[in-house]
Design an enzyme around this catalytic site. Sequence first.
Site, PDB file in Angstrom:
ATOM      1  CG  HIS A  10      -1.676  -1.276   1.506  1.00 26.72           C
ATOM      2  ND1 HIS A  10      -2.992  -1.474   0.699  1.00 26.72           N
ATOM      3  CD2 HIS A  10      -1.459  -2.212   1.922  1.00 26.72           C
ATOM      4  CE1 HIS A  10      -3.451  -2.605   1.143  1.00 26.72           C
ATOM      5  NE2 HIS A  10      -2.670  -3.170   1.800  1.00 26.72           N
ATOM      6  CB  SER A  47      14.444  22.526 -14.770  1.00 31.22           C
ATOM      7  OG  SER A  47      13.522  23.665 -14.895  1.00 31.22           O
ATOM      8  CE  LYS A  99      12.489  19.263 -10.989  1.00 26.19           C
ATOM      9  NZ  LYS A  99      11.261  19.716 -11.460  1.00 26.19           N
ATOM     10  CD  GLU A 146       9.877  12.199 -15.337  1.00 31.90           C
ATOM     11  OE1 GLU A 146       8.981  13.026 -15.589  1.00 31.90           O
ATOM     12  OE2 GLU A 146      11.004  12.451 -14.598  1.00 31.90           O
TER      13      GLU A 146
END
Length: 461
Positions: free
Chosen positions: A157, A278, A284, A291
């Site tokens: 979970h 970024s 970043k 992804e």
Amino acid sequence: MSEKLWGGRFEKSTDEMINDFQASINFDKRMYREDIEGSIAHAKMLAAQGIISAEDADKICAGLSKIRERIDAGEFDFSVALEDIHMNIEQALTDSIGAAGGRLHTARSRNDQVALDTHLYMRRQVREVQRLIVQLQDALVTAAEKNSDVIFPGYTHLQRAQPILFAHHLLAYFSMLQRDFDRFSGVYERADIMPLGAGALAGTTLPIDRRFVAKELEFAALYSNSLDAVSDRDYLLEFLSAASILMVHLSRLSEEIILWCSREFSFVELDDAHCTGSSMMPQKKNPDVPELVRGKAGRVIGHLMALLTTVKALPLAYNKDLQEDKEGVFDALDTVKFSLAVFAQIIAGMKVRREQMRRAVEEDFSNATDLADYLVRKNMPFRQAHAVAGKLVHHCIERGVWLKDLTLDEMRTFSNLFDADIHDAIRPETCVAARNSLGGTSPAQVAAQIQSARAWLDSHR
Ligand code: ARG
């Protein structure tokens, strides 16, 4: 009359827009090697059967080999007006060797020809996919070996559940990929059936020898029904289905890596060479690769849905709808191969932050089951032990401490079965080592998993 290879019964030439619409050359040209390989086997068979002369067959084979060299060298002009790879090559052959070229298509239709090409192509590609699966599995086992003593929380979970070895987690993906590998073996088996000789749909009046072609091209079996031979796309559906399941596995691993890279988890760090920054936020470092792999899973699943939908109400035998099988399959192949290759690098370059992982099991209640199991070993019924452990956890939460911080006396107010050995029993190392059931997370079990993974890899290279 139309200038097409099939133009005899036509009064007009094809409308230009229709030409563009129905041509497949822009994508089926990637099967040129297989088309030529199949045609050479077919020509040899025609000669062996006395259907064409040995001289003509020799000319055809030599001419086809030259065309292959031209295409290899990028010196071949593909023509949209010639529709597909089959007619582009046949026309080029006739242009270069003359009349003999016109004998190549004897006893053959593009329907069984395209089926043959695609079977040959998939056989080759499936082996390449399997090689890349093994390469990623190797990276996973290597990472498991390198981090064999690293403990981190296992989750259910997405809540910390029980301490496990990080290697154990990685090896779960090894097992998933092992099933993927086996599924692709099934795809290979279904691609390894020879369709040529089915003709357009019903076989041929000429005395061909399908077994000759099958042997020449090393097929394990022949289609036993000509209608099935030209209509079957099961092997492509199976490929897309195996590819979808594989991509789902990579997507799950991607999701975990993305989470582990976040500041909230901070369990791993990807190599700088594998991340991007970024354009606006200077701090970043984004895990774009996992992804993208996660994103691309959707596209492969889409190709499976598309082909299922294309085939679902098609009458026998060949229908032009079937030309729609290729782009999705090719794209899925490219996607799967690229994703596997990239992922092997990601895993190899991934830095494991063992102290962060360690802290996540130290400062946590993921040893609560072990505390309950301790009481069970002292003969307390599990249900009662569960309740005692639960009360202790509650007590700790109220006081803002962990189970390990409680003194023995404090614990004994909950059960007098606690002894001096309780603190050792709930240390992460003890918790992990104790899960020594077959396939469990103990170092001994994980070492056995690594050993059999290595043996499997050695026999699958
Ligand atoms: N380009 C076609 C395909 O990929 C080849 C077979 C065409 N056959 C036909 N009768 N039009 O399916």
